[in-house]
Structures are given as C-alpha cells and as structure tokens.
Design a protein around this motif. Structure first.
Motif, PDB file in Angstrom:
ATOM      1  N   LYS A 182      13.676 -13.764   8.372  1.00 13.04           N
ATOM      2  CA  LYS A 182      13.666 -14.398   9.692  1.00 13.04           C
ATOM      3  C   LYS A 182      14.385 -13.511  10.699  1.00 13.04           C
ATOM      4  CE  LYS A 182      13.840 -19.027   7.718  1.00 13.04           C
ATOM      5  NZ  LYS A 182      14.610 -20.258   7.624  1.00 13.04           N
ATOM      6  N   ARG A 183      15.529 -12.962  10.290  1.00 11.96           N
ATOM      7  CA  ARG A 183      16.272 -12.068  11.182  1.00 11.96           C
ATOM      8  C   ARG A 183      15.464 -10.818  11.492  1.00 11.96           C
ATOM      9  NH1 ARG A 183      20.923 -13.704   8.078  1.00 11.96           N
ATOM     10  NH2 ARG A 183      20.675 -11.903   6.737  1.00 11.96           N
ATOM     11  N   GLN A 184      14.790 -10.281  10.489  1.00 14.12           N
ATOM     12  CA  GLN A 184      13.971  -9.085  10.668  1.00 14.12           C
ATOM     13  C   GLN A 184      12.842  -9.351  11.658  1.00 14.12           C
ATOM     14  OE1 GLN A 184      14.525  -6.048   9.450  1.00 14.12           O
ATOM     15  NE2 GLN A 184      12.694  -5.213  10.395  1.00 14.12           N
ATOM     16  N   THR A 185      12.196 -10.510  11.552  1.00 12.53           N
ATOM     17  CA  THR A 185      11.115 -10.869  12.471  1.00 12.53           C
ATOM     18  C   THR A 185      11.630 -10.974  13.893  1.00 12.53           C
ATOM     19  OG1 THR A 185      10.046 -12.095  10.684  1.00 12.53           O
ATOM     20  CG2 THR A 185       9.289 -12.563  12.912  1.00 12.53           C
ATOM     21  N   LEU A 186      12.780 -11.625  14.065  1.00 10.18           N
ATOM     22  CA  LEU A 186      13.370 -11.750  15.404  1.00 10.18           C
ATOM     23  C   LEU A 186      13.729 -10.375  15.980  1.00 10.18           C
ATOM     24  CD1 LEU A 186      15.691 -14.868  14.979  1.00 10.18           C
ATOM     25  CD2 LEU A 186      13.611 -14.707  16.338  1.00 10.18           C
ATOM     26  N   GLN A 223      12.232  -8.635  19.373  1.00  8.89           N
ATOM     27  CA  GLN A 223      13.130  -8.172  20.427  1.00  8.89           C
ATOM     28  C   GLN A 223      12.891  -6.687  20.723  1.00  8.89           C
ATOM     29  OE1 GLN A 223      17.232  -8.907  19.598  1.00  8.89           O
ATOM     30  NE2 GLN A 223      17.946  -8.062  21.536  1.00  8.89           N
ATOM     31  N   ASP A 224      12.716  -5.870  19.685  1.00  9.23           N
ATOM     32  CA  ASP A 224      12.445  -4.448  19.880  1.00  9.23           C
ATOM     33  C   ASP A 224      11.139  -4.235  20.640  1.00  9.23           C
ATOM     34  OD1 ASP A 224      14.757  -3.878  18.532  1.00  9.23           O
ATOM     35  OD2 ASP A 224      13.776  -3.337  16.640  1.00  9.23           O
ATOM     36  N   LEU A 225      10.109  -4.996  20.279  1.00  5.72           N
ATOM     37  CA  LEU A 225       8.819  -4.890  20.960  1.00  5.72           C
ATOM     38  C   LEU A 225       8.947  -5.283  22.430  1.00  5.72           C
ATOM     39  CD1 LEU A 225       5.762  -4.349  20.638  1.00  5.72           C
ATOM     40  CD2 LEU A 225       5.504  -6.789  20.164  1.00  5.72           C
ATOM     41  N   THR A 277      10.736  -2.484  24.306  1.00  6.90           N
ATOM     42  CA  THR A 277       9.828  -1.348  24.466  1.00  6.90           C
ATOM     43  C   THR A 277       8.849  -1.604  25.609  1.00  6.90           C
ATOM     44  OG1 THR A 277       9.970  -0.932  22.088  1.00  6.90           O
ATOM     45  CG2 THR A 277       8.164   0.133  23.264  1.00  6.90           C
ATOM     46  N   ASN A 278       8.262  -2.796  25.631  1.00  8.16           N
ATOM     47  CA  ASN A 278       7.311  -3.138  26.690  1.00  8.16           C
ATOM     48  C   ASN A 278       7.984  -3.133  28.063  1.00  8.16           C
ATOM     49  OD1 ASN A 278       5.194  -3.350  24.917  1.00  8.16           O
ATOM     50  ND2 ASN A 278       5.394  -5.565  24.669  1.00  8.16           N
ATOM     51  N   ARG A 279       9.225  -3.612  28.126  1.00 10.73           N
ATOM     52  CA  ARG A 279       9.964  -3.602  29.395  1.00 10.73           C
ATOM     53  C   ARG A 279      10.203  -2.169  29.866  1.00 10.73           C
ATOM     54  NH1 ARG A 279      14.370  -8.052  27.923  1.00 10.73           N
ATOM     55  NH2 ARG A 279      13.188  -9.903  28.468  1.00 10.73           N
ATOM     56  N   ALA A 280      10.584  -1.284  28.945  1.00 15.57           N
ATOM     57  CA  ALA A 280      10.851   0.110  29.309  1.00 15.57           C
ATOM     58  C   ALA A 280       9.573   0.793  29.786  1.00 15.57           C
ATOM     59  CB  ALA A 280      11.434   0.855  28.108  1.00 15.57           C
ATOM     60  N   ILE A 281       8.467   0.540  29.118  1.00  9.64           N
ATOM     61  CA  ILE A 281       7.186   1.138  29.516  1.00  9.64           C
ATOM     62  C   ILE A 281       6.781   0.650  30.902  1.00  9.64           C
ATOM     63  CG2 ILE A 281       4.703   1.154  29.012  1.00  9.64           C
ATOM     64  CD1 ILE A 281       5.502   1.176  26.003  1.00  9.64           C
ATOM     65  N   SER A 282       6.907  -0.658  31.135  1.00 14.60           N
ATOM     66  CA  SER A 282       6.510  -1.193  32.450  1.00 14.60           C
ATOM     67  C   SER A 282       7.451  -0.681  33.546  1.00 14.60           C
ATOM     68  CB  SER A 282       6.454  -2.715  32.437  1.00 14.60           C
ATOM     69  OG  SER A 282       7.705  -3.251  32.134  1.00 14.60           O
TER      70      SER A 282
END
Length: 161
Positions: free
Chosen positions: A133-137, A141-143, A146-151
């Motif tokens: 569950k922690r790994q999924t969260l 969060q990493d994704l 990443t999307n925020r940095a790209i935008s």
C-alpha cells in the motif's frame, strides 16, 4: 416516458482499490426489491464493508448497505440483507476456482444504473500487504510530481516563445 441511457453512478468503493490488488473485474446484475431500487435512485448506498460469497453455484452480495426507502411502508427492505448477483455460469465457475486460492477474495467496486438497470462491478482481488500500500502511494506521488515538473517546464517554454 423515455428510457434513460448511459451509466449513472450510485456508489463507489475507493478503499477497495487501495486495500486490494485488482486481478479481474466483472459486471453483474442484482436481484432487488422495489423499495431498494427507489432508494438507489436517490443515490444512497454504501459498499464499504461489502463482499461477494459463492454458495451453491450462485453469487451473493453481503454487507452492502442500501438504506430503507423513506416513503416505504411495511414492505420496506432490510438495509443489509444479502442480495443475489446475476452472472453467467462461466463467470461464476471462473470466480469460484480463482477465489478458492489463498488470499483471493471478491469485492464490490462500484454500483450504478446502466440503461435503467441496477448493476454492480465486482472484482477478483488479492489483499495487499502494508508495504504494498505504501509503495502504491509512493508511486502515485512520484508520478504526480513528475507530471507537475513536466507541465511547469512546458509553461516556461511557452512563456519564452
């Protein structure tokens, strides 16, 4: 009176996607009483503690809370009664063989009206461990970061042009 089309969501079980690894999903009809349908049309249901049990070649939905219909009389339904699910024989056999494996269960994911008929989306699932569950969260969060940095980079590039 025109028949309604499309998919109208009643309830979702978001916690199930967090607590379980979804292996396969199925759409099933439900055997309901009149007051249950009226209560569902008001958009009132809870799938939180729900589960599906296979018994004698039939699928039964347990612990799903459909509150009593407010204008109902003595014919009103009980809120947490078990409800029969309508599935093909092949689907029931497949679910029965897979759910007998260790750690597998069948959970409801969503309840909705599809073309005027009450349907439920159920899933064959395997329970996640706490570290999963922690790994999924963490992955979500990493994704997101990443999307925020790209935008942000794209916004800066548009500002310079």
């Amino acid at each position: 009176m025109a028949k309604e089309k499309g998919r109208k969501m009643i309830a979702q079980n978001k916690k199930a996607r967090h607590d379980y690894l979804i292996i396969d999903t199925y759409e099933a009809g439900m055997v309901l009483t009149g007051t249950e349908v009226k209560s569902l049309r008001q958009g009132r249901a809870s799938l939180v503690d729900g589960f599906v049990q296979l018994d004698g070649g039939e699928a039964w939905l347990h612990n799903v809370h459909v509150p009593e219909y407010s204008q109902g009389t003595w014919t009103n339904h009980s809120a947490r009664r078990k409800r029969k699910l309508l599935l093909n024989r092949a689907e029931i056999d497949k679910l029965e063989s897979k759910s007998s494996e260790s750690g597998h269960t069948i959970v409801p994911l969503a309840m909705y009206f599809k073309d005027g008929r009450a349907k439920i989306e159920i899933a064959l699932a395997k329970g996640k461990k706490e570290y999963d569950k922690r790994q999924t969260l963490r992955e979500k969060q990493d994704l997101r970061e990443t999307n925020r940095a790209i935008s942000a980079v794209k916004r800066r590039e548009r500002g310079q042009l």
